[in-house]
Scaffold this motif. Sequence first.
Motif, short mmCIF file in Angstrom:
data_model
loop_
_atom_site.label_atom_id
_atom_site.label_comp_id
_atom_site.label_asym_id
_atom_site.label_seq_id
_atom_site.Cartn_x
_atom_site.Cartn_y
_atom_site.Cartn_z
N LEU A 86 0.82 -1.28 0.06
CA LEU A 86 -0.07 0.01 0.02
C LEU A 86 1.10 1.21 -0.08
CD1 LEU A 86 -3.14 0.50 0.09
CD2 LEU A 86 -2.72 0.82 2.67
N ARG A 87 0.89 2.03 -0.98
CA ARG A 87 1.85 3.13 -1.30
C ARG A 87 1.35 4.52 -1.61
NH1 ARG A 87 6.80 -0.27 -4.28
NH2 ARG A 87 7.60 -1.07 -2.41
N TYR A 88 0.05 4.79 -1.71
CA TYR A 88 -0.65 5.92 -1.85
C TYR A 88 -1.92 5.97 -1.09
CZ TYR A 88 -2.71 9.49 -4.76
OH TYR A 88 -2.95 10.80 -5.32
N VAL B 271 -6.73 4.60 -2.20
CA VAL B 271 -5.68 4.21 -1.95
C VAL B 271 -4.98 3.52 -3.13
CG1 VAL B 271 -6.00 4.10 0.51
CG2 VAL B 271 -6.64 2.10 -0.81
N LYS B 272 -3.71 3.26 -3.15
CA LYS B 272 -3.10 2.32 -4.45
C LYS B 272 -2.28 1.15 -3.65
CE LYS B 272 -3.32 5.98 -7.86
NZ LYS B 272 -2.75 6.75 -8.82
N LEU B 273 -2.65 0.02 -4.60
CA LEU B 273 -2.01 -0.89 -4.07
C LEU B 273 -0.76 -1.53 -5.36
CD1 LEU B 273 -1.67 -3.47 -2.02
CD2 LEU B 273 -2.95 -4.77 -3.95
N VAL B 274 0.29 -1.68 -5.11
CA VAL B 274 1.47 -2.01 -5.95
C VAL B 274 1.83 -3.54 -5.73
CG1 VAL B 274 3.73 -1.47 -7.05
CG2 VAL B 274 2.37 0.46 -5.77
N GLU B 275 1.38 -4.22 -6.75
CA GLU B 275 1.84 -5.67 -6.72
C GLU B 275 3.31 -5.81 -6.88
OE1 GLU B 275 -0.17 -8.17 -9.46
OE2 GLU B 275 -2.05 -7.34 -9.23
N PRO C 71 -2.13 1.73 9.98
CA PRO C 71 -1.48 0.57 10.22
C PRO C 71 -1.13 -0.28 9.10
CG PRO C 71 -3.95 0.27 10.18
CD PRO C 71 -3.60 1.74 10.05
N TYR C 72 -1.36 0.13 7.65
CA TYR C 72 -0.92 -0.48 6.55
C TYR C 72 -0.19 0.27 5.38
CZ TYR C 72 -4.67 -3.52 8.55
OH TYR C 72 -5.41 -4.48 9.42
N TYR C 73 0.24 1.19 5.82
CA TYR C 73 0.85 2.11 4.90
C TYR C 73 2.15 1.67 4.62
CZ TYR C 73 2.31 5.88 1.79
OH TYR C 73 2.73 6.89 0.71
N GLU C 74 2.80 1.16 3.28
CA GLU C 74 4.00 0.69 3.17
C GLU C 74 4.16 -0.53 3.59
OE1 GLU C 74 6.25 1.58 1.19
OE2 GLU C 74 5.65 3.74 0.68
N GLU C 75 3.00 -1.30 3.87
CA GLU C 75 3.32 -2.80 4.27
C GLU C 75 2.52 -3.79 3.24
OE1 GLU C 75 4.28 -3.77 6.93
OE2 GLU C 75 4.19 -2.42 8.45
N TYR D 47 -13.65 -1.18 -5.20
CA TYR D 47 -13.88 -0.59 -3.67
C TYR D 47 -12.94 -1.62 -2.58
CZ TYR D 47 -17.42 2.55 -5.55
OH TYR D 47 -18.07 3.39 -6.23
N LEU D 48 -12.31 -0.98 -1.92
CA LEU D 48 -11.80 -1.80 -0.90
C LEU D 48 -12.65 -2.29 0.30
CD1 LEU D 48 -8.24 -1.17 1.01
CD2 LEU D 48 -10.53 -1.70 2.51
N GLY D 49 -12.96 -3.62 0.36
CA GLY D 49 -13.79 -4.21 1.38
C GLY D 49 -13.10 -5.03 2.51
N GLY D 50 -12.05 -5.07 2.50
CA GLY D 50 -11.15 -5.76 3.75
C GLY D 50 -9.69 -5.68 3.44
N ILE D 51 -8.87 -5.59 4.52
CA ILE D 51 -7.47 -5.37 4.36
C ILE D 51 -6.75 -6.07 5.45
CG2 ILE D 51 -7.42 -3.04 5.52
CD1 ILE D 51 -4.91 -2.53 3.63
#
Length: 230
Positions: A144-146, A158-162, A184-188, A202-206
Motif C-alpha cells: 500500500l503506497r498511496y 488508496v493504491k496497491l502496487v503488486e 496500520p497498513y501504509y508501506e506494508e 472498492y476496498l472491502g477488507g485489508i
Amino acid sequence: MWLILANLGQKWCEKMLTVNDLHPEAMDLAESAFLARKNGQFEKAKTLFHQALELEQQAASLLPPNEDSEPTRAILYRSAAALAYHGEQYETAERLITDALSGYPPPEIKQELNSLSEDVKFHRHLNHVQNQFEGKPLYLTGILRYADSTNDDTLGVVKLVELETNQKHSLLVPIALMKNVVRPYYEENVIITAFSDGKDVYLGGISLNTILASVSIRNVLQIPPVCSRL
C-alpha cells in the motif's frame, strides 16, 4: 479436607490437560490458515480459521471466569477472538472479547483485547461496503503506497502496487475509514479484498500478508503447579 482439595485439584488438572490438547491443535490449524492465505488460497484459509476457532472456543469455555483461571482464560479468549477476526466472523469476535473482559484479564491482555475490538469494529464497517455488491470479491496482494482524497467528499483513494508485476490498483475507501487503512497498513505488504461495480474498485477488507500474524495468537500454556503436586 485434603481429599476434597485433592479432588478439586484433579478436576482442574483434567480441564487443563484438555485445554492443552485443544489449544495446540487450534494453533496448528491457524498457522495453516495464515500460510494458505499468504499463498492466495483465501477460501481454504477462511475454512481453516473457522476450524481453529471451534477448537479454541472449546478450550476457553472449559475455564470459569474467576481469578484462578487467569491469565490462561484471557489468553484463550483473546486467541479465539483473533481467530474469529481473521476468519471474518466479526460478531463472534466481539462476543469473545466481551467474554474475555468478563473475567480478570491482566492489564496487558486487556489492552490487547481493546485494540482487537477496534480492529473488529473497523472491519465491520468495511462489511457494509461488501454488502453493497453481489459479485465475487477480488483478492489483491502488494504494498500500500498511496493515499489521497477524491472529488467525492465521502470517498478517499488508496493504491496497491503488486510486488511481482509492479501493477498498480486504485481502490476507493469511505473517507471516514481512511485513517484506519493508512495508519496500520501504509508501506506494508497486505492482502486486500475488493469489489467492483464495473467502473470503480472498492476496498472491502485489508490484512497483513504474513504468517507472522499467527504469532499474536499462539501462546504456550503451562499446566498449573497444583497438577505437579497431585
